[in-house]
Enzyme design. Structure first.
Site, PDB file in Angstrom:
ATOM      1  CG  ASP A 249      38.992  -3.364  34.463  1.00 39.82           C
ATOM      2  OD1 ASP A 249      39.771  -3.940  33.547  1.00 39.82           O
ATOM      3  OD2 ASP A 249      37.792  -3.778  34.823  1.00 39.82           O
ATOM      4  CG  LEU A 250      40.004  -0.891  29.174  1.00 42.18           C
ATOM      5  CD1 LEU A 250      40.839  -1.178  27.544  1.00 42.18           C
ATOM      6  CD2 LEU A 250      39.113   0.660  28.928  1.00 42.18           C
ATOM      7  CG  ASP A 251      36.549  -6.168  28.653  1.00 43.89           C
ATOM      8  OD1 ASP A 251      35.611  -5.855  27.755  1.00 43.89           O
ATOM      9  OD2 ASP A 251      37.813  -5.874  28.464  1.00 43.89           O
TER      10      ASP A 251
ATOM     11  CE  LYS B 260      43.644  -5.238  34.872  1.00 47.29           C
ATOM     12  NZ  LYS B 260      42.602  -4.629  34.639  1.00 47.29           N
TER      13      LYS B 260
ATOM     14  CG  ASP C  17      35.068  -5.801  36.193  1.00 46.68           C
ATOM     15  OD1 ASP C  17      36.188  -5.681  36.065  1.00 46.68           O
ATOM     16  OD2 ASP C  17      34.044  -6.781  35.913  1.00 46.68           O
ATOM     17  CB  SER C  18      37.481  -9.131  37.278  1.00 45.81           C
ATOM     18  OG  SER C  18      36.383  -9.086  36.724  1.00 45.81           O
TER      19      SER C  18
ATOM     20  CG  ASN D 122      41.821  -8.794  35.540  1.00 43.42           C
ATOM     21  OD1 ASN D 122      40.671  -8.588  36.232  1.00 43.42           O
ATOM     22  ND2 ASN D 122      42.151  -8.297  34.610  1.00 43.42           N
TER      23      ASN D 122
END
Ligand code: CA
EC number: 3.1.3.-
Length: 285
Positions: free
Chosen positions: A7-9, A214, A237-238, A240
């Site tokens: 993941d990015l953010d 995802k 982290d989230s 999604n």
């Protein structure tokens, strides 16, 4: 391990929205060791490109929360779109309820012309209702939205349905500082069988087609690359990221992840400001 989905953010990107040198060299090392590095994000593909081009790295990219997959050369491999009438219904509701929204499409992220104004008004209202609230945290949440590239501004969602060129709708994001508005979104769409509803941050909810997540994108890509799911890892982290942490052989939560994500993961790494991705890769190699 043959594939790592990242993941990015809040994961690969630190709180300044940058890829640290430590993370960058860990990704390179993984690629040198023959591991397929896959970026998997709620962001739009062209946004991911603008982050990765300066790094000089090519990877498979899962974008818009799993609605889209691009190969390392930037060719579209697969997409799952929201049906046009459904997109119309969602957007007319968001606009009538004065949500700040973003529409992820094949050509741009469309957002209302008065988007920043909408958020400023919400922030003012929120401040009067919650005088003790830490505004800097709220402003930072809005900045994450603004830090994306590829925005196009519209006066109304209706413009998207008047265009001669048909638009592919990947993902629709609703954003609010008010819990009740976020809950209204969840209540309205949680049980819609044509849609996937997730959240990538505290102040948003995100809608995509049922088969766009995802996790499903990771499964599709692993099959394409002939990699058994047991030999894949994913980190996020989230909410999604939940589907991809479940699909992967090894699901890793960031140290800064939501508690429910940490609880369901196979392992927890360091935070995004402590180069948690590099730490995870070192442990895997
Ligand atoms: Ca994230």
């Amino acid at each position: 391990m043959k594939l790592i989905a990242i993941d990015l953010d809040g994961t690969l990107l630190n709180s300044k929205h940058q890829v640290s040198l430590e993370n960058k060299s860990a990704l390179r090392q993984a690629q040198r060791d023959g591991i397929e590095v896959v970026v998997s994000t709620g962001r739009a593909y062209f946004d991911v490109e603008s982050i990765f081009e300066p790094l000089g790295m090519k990877t498979w990219v899962i974008s818009a929360n799993g609605a889209v997959i691009h190969d390392p050369d930037g060719r579209l491999y697969h997409q799952e779109t929201i049906e046009k009438q459904q997109a119309y219904d969602i957007l007319s509701w968001l606009e009538s309820e004065n949500y700040y929204y973003e529409v992820f499409t094949d050509s741009a992220i469309y957002t209302p012309q008065n988007g920043r104004e909408l958020l400023e008004i919400e922030l003012d209202r929120f401040r009067s209702a919650n005088p003790e609230a830490d505004l800097s945290v709220l402003k930072q949440a809005a900045e994450v939205q603004y830090s994306q590239s590829g925005f196009a501004y519209i006066d109304s969602y209706q413009e998207l349905f008047e265009s001669d060129r048909p638009i592919d709708f990947y993902n629709i994001l609703g954003f609010s500082f008010f819990k009740e508005k976020l809950e209204a979104g969840w209540n309205r769409y949680e049980h819609d069988e044509d849609l996937t509803l997730v959240s990538s941050a505290e102040h948003n909810f995100e809608l995509s087609a049922r088969k766009a997540s995802k996790g499903q994108a990771l499964e599709r890509l692993a099959a394409r690359l002939n990699i058994p799911l047991e030999e894949t890892a994913a980190v996020g982290d989230s909410l999604n990221d939940k589907s991809m942490l479940e699909s992967a052989g090894k699901g890793v939560a960031m140290g800064n992840a939501r508690e429910d994500i940490k609880a369901m993961a196979d392992a927890v790494t360091l935070t995004n400001d402590e180069h948690g991705v590099a730490h995870m890769i070192k442990n895997l190699l």
